[in-house]
Design a protein around this motif. Structure first.
Motif, PDB file in Angstrom:
ATOM      1  N   HIS A   1       0.740  -1.146   0.387  1.00  0.00           N
ATOM      2  CA  HIS A   1      -0.015   0.041   0.026  1.00  0.00           C
ATOM      3  C   HIS A   1       0.966   1.640   0.041  1.00  0.00           C
ATOM      4  CE1 HIS A   1      -3.466   2.585   0.790  1.00  0.00           C
ATOM      5  NE2 HIS A   1      -2.854   2.855   2.092  1.00  0.00           N
TER       6      HIS A   1
ATOM      7  N   HIS B   1      -4.195   1.326  -5.326  1.00  0.00           N
ATOM      8  CA  HIS B   1      -3.476   1.600  -3.731  1.00  0.00           C
ATOM      9  C   HIS B   1      -5.061   1.449  -2.868  1.00  0.00           C
ATOM     10  CE1 HIS B   1      -2.004   3.800  -0.715  1.00  0.00           C
ATOM     11  NE2 HIS B   1      -2.849   4.717  -1.333  1.00  0.00           N
ATOM     12  N   ALA B   2      -5.835   1.681  -3.090  1.00  0.00           N
ATOM     13  CA  ALA B   2      -7.173   1.977  -2.748  1.00  0.00           C
ATOM     14  C   ALA B   2      -7.587   0.517  -1.991  1.00  0.00           C
ATOM     15  CB  ALA B   2      -8.204   1.734  -2.979  1.00  0.00           C
TER      16      ALA B   2
ATOM     17  N   GLY C   1      -5.160  -1.015   0.358  1.00  0.00           N
ATOM     18  CA  GLY C   1      -5.818   0.352   1.638  1.00  0.00           C
ATOM     19  C   GLY C   1      -7.592  -0.598   2.022  1.00  0.00           C
TER      20      GLY C   1
END
Length: 105
Positions: free
Chosen positions: A50, A96-97, A100
């Protein structure tokens, strides 16, 4: 130029740089919170996938911000590079989301 309610009366061409500046600022602030939270939880500093995608995303956003400087001299090639890089950047930010969201499980 084209305008709609989401652009607050501006053309899309006028609104796009403002939107992306706000997005980069938002992502940068989110990173600050992530660093503090990771430190408080005793997680390895900047070693998670992340974190790596965050740095790559911020770097790509910075590169995207610089590309319009080449629009006059680079013409269509610079605009096409901006389009392709922007699409790739959005893809990375979706990854990336997802990374996360995995951190929260």
């Amino acid at each position: 130029g084209e305008s709609n309610a989401l652009t607050l009366g501006e053309t899309i061409r006028e609104f796009h740089p403002k939107l992306m500046t706000g997005a980069m600022f938002f992502f940068f602030l989110g990173g600050q919170g992530g660093l503090v939270l990771g430190k408080a939880q005793g997680l390895p500093f900047l070693e998670s996938p992340h974190a790596m995608t965050a740095f790559a995303g911020l770097g790509l956003l910075a590169l995207q911000a610089a590309l319009p400087l080449a629009f006059e001299s680079g013409g269509a090639a610079a605009r096409n590079a901006h389009t392709v890089l922007g699409t790739s950047t959005m893809g990375l930010l979706f990854v990336h989301a997802g990374l996360g969201l995995q951190l929260g499980q």
